[in-house]
Design a protein around this motif. Sequence first.
Motif, PDB file in Angstrom:
ATOM      1  N   ALA A  73       0.833  -1.205   0.000  1.00 29.42           N
ATOM      2  CA  ALA A  73       0.000   0.000   0.000  1.00 29.42           C
ATOM      3  C   ALA A  73       0.866   1.254   0.000  1.00 29.42           C
ATOM      4  CB  ALA A  73      -0.930  -0.020   1.211  1.00 29.42           C
ATOM      5  N   SER A  74       1.989   1.225   0.719  1.00 32.09           N
ATOM      6  CA  SER A  74       2.876   2.387   0.751  1.00 32.09           C
ATOM      7  C   SER A  74       3.454   2.664  -0.633  1.00 32.09           C
ATOM      8  CB  SER A  74       4.015   2.151   1.755  1.00 32.09           C
ATOM      9  OG  SER A  74       3.518   2.050   3.060  1.00 32.09           O
ATOM     10  N   GLN A  97       2.064   1.846  -3.472  1.00 34.50           N
ATOM     11  CA  GLN A  97       0.962   2.352  -4.282  1.00 34.50           C
ATOM     12  C   GLN A  97       0.712   3.829  -4.013  1.00 34.50           C
ATOM     13  OE1 GLN A  97      -2.025  -0.490  -3.013  1.00 34.50           O
ATOM     14  NE2 GLN A  97      -1.881  -1.630  -4.945  1.00 34.50           N
ATOM     15  N   ARG A  98       0.770   4.223  -2.739  1.00 37.85           N
ATOM     16  CA  ARG A  98       0.571   5.649  -2.416  1.00 37.85           C
ATOM     17  C   ARG A  98       1.683   6.510  -3.004  1.00 37.85           C
ATOM     18  NH1 ARG A  98      -1.437   3.398   2.619  1.00 37.85           N
ATOM     19  NH2 ARG A  98       0.657   3.491   3.539  1.00 37.85           N
ATOM     20  N   ARG A 149       1.099   6.867  -6.687  1.00 33.18           N
ATOM     21  CA  ARG A 149      -0.028   7.765  -6.910  1.00 33.18           C
ATOM     22  C   ARG A 149       0.413   9.215  -6.739  1.00 33.18           C
ATOM     23  NH1 ARG A 149      -3.642   9.839  -9.723  1.00 33.18           N
ATOM     24  NH2 ARG A 149      -5.287  10.961  -8.616  1.00 33.18           N
ATOM     25  N   LEU A 150       1.235   9.458  -5.740  1.00 34.23           N
ATOM     26  CA  LEU A 150       1.723  10.816  -5.504  1.00 34.23           C
ATOM     27  C   LEU A 150       2.615  11.269  -6.663  1.00 34.23           C
ATOM     28  CD1 LEU A 150       1.705  13.142  -3.489  1.00 34.23           C
ATOM     29  CD2 LEU A 150       3.678  12.099  -2.362  1.00 34.23           C
ATOM     30  N   ALA A 178      -4.341  13.467  -4.667  1.00 33.15           N
ATOM     31  CA  ALA A 178      -3.978  12.056  -4.570  1.00 33.15           C
ATOM     32  C   ALA A 178      -4.892  11.282  -3.643  1.00 33.15           C
ATOM     33  CB  ALA A 178      -2.534  11.921  -4.096  1.00 33.15           C
ATOM     34  N   LEU A 213      -4.835  11.445  -0.331  1.00 32.73           N
ATOM     35  CA  LEU A 213      -4.017  10.944   0.775  1.00 32.73           C
ATOM     36  C   LEU A 213      -4.095  11.877   1.974  1.00 32.73           C
ATOM     37  CD1 LEU A 213      -0.763  10.014  -1.210  1.00 32.73           C
ATOM     38  CD2 LEU A 213      -2.530   8.440  -0.410  1.00 32.73           C
ATOM     39  N   THR A 241       0.597  11.722   5.705  1.00 31.35           N
ATOM     40  CA  THR A 241       1.179  10.695   4.832  1.00 31.35           C
ATOM     41  C   THR A 241       1.858  11.337   3.630  1.00 31.35           C
ATOM     42  OG1 THR A 241      -0.504   9.089   5.477  1.00 31.35           O
ATOM     43  CG2 THR A 241       0.648   8.679   3.401  1.00 31.35           C
ATOM     44  N   THR A 242       1.231  12.358   3.084  1.00 36.20           N
ATOM     45  CA  THR A 242       1.800  13.051   1.928  1.00 36.20           C
ATOM     46  C   THR A 242       3.134  13.692   2.275  1.00 36.20           C
ATOM     47  OG1 THR A 242      -0.407  13.474   1.037  1.00 36.20           O
ATOM     48  CG2 THR A 242       1.386  14.851   0.207  1.00 36.20           C
ATOM     49  N   LEU A 286       5.807  10.964   2.524  1.00 38.42           N
ATOM     50  CA  LEU A 286       6.211  10.463   1.220  1.00 38.42           C
ATOM     51  C   LEU A 286       7.020  11.497   0.442  1.00 38.42           C
ATOM     52  CD1 LEU A 286       2.940   8.624   0.127  1.00 38.42           C
ATOM     53  CD2 LEU A 286       5.112   7.560   0.739  1.00 38.42           C
TER      54      LEU A 286
END
Length: 252
Positions: free
Chosen positions: A11-12, A14-15, A18-19, A39, A41, A45-46, A49
Amino acid sequence: MGAQDGPTLIASVQRAFRLLEVVGAHEGGAPAKQLAREAGLPLATTYHLLRTLVHDGYLRKLDDGGFVMGDKLYALHTGSRGQAQLTRIRPVLTALRDELSAAAYLTFYEEGEIRVAEIVDGPRAPRVDLWVGFEDAGHATALGKCVLRELDDDSRNDYLSRHPLADLTPRTITHRSELLRRLASSPAAPAVMDLEEYALGTVCVAVPVYSGHMLGSLGVSLRADRLSQVDQVRARLVPTASRVTRGLSLTI
């Protein structure tokens, strides 16, 4: 490790992807809050990342706080594009090898160096023993001399100032003035030859190619006892080089 570690890591990733997609949609950059919103999110989290991706070179933070694609992503794109180009022209090099029963070579002039990009050889078309790297043997190989002849004066002088004309065989040209004279007066242009100048028992023929604006050379190596076939080899190299240039210059 717990049983949930695998899905969490996926999942990380994928995030992060996506970002990166959202950042790529903003040529002039976008701030963290906007990126998080687009995104889908959480802001925390953003931020996490973004810090990681900036640290690793995949993103770059602008002075105004926006984020844009980083140098590492551009390098990855360039590398994959180069691999795709080589895949597309490899059949042409293979056909050249099979027709002439000679190993085929492709070089490019990159960042001031002459580098081998591809060698297509086989049991009946062995490659020359690369006992000295091509980067240091431009003066002694047909591939290198072909590139040197096509360079502008400043680029040629820069290369020669950084690469001594090492004596690789008794036939190697070791005086700069003589090398330049022969490059300027090559009677078989656009083809260039080396006559056992890199390796005794081997002669090579090369012609220029281009990948966009990047200069390179396409060549083959032959046993010295096949020197009488040079005209036939040159006649095949010239049109093949045109095909390679077209293949390398197509957008992907």
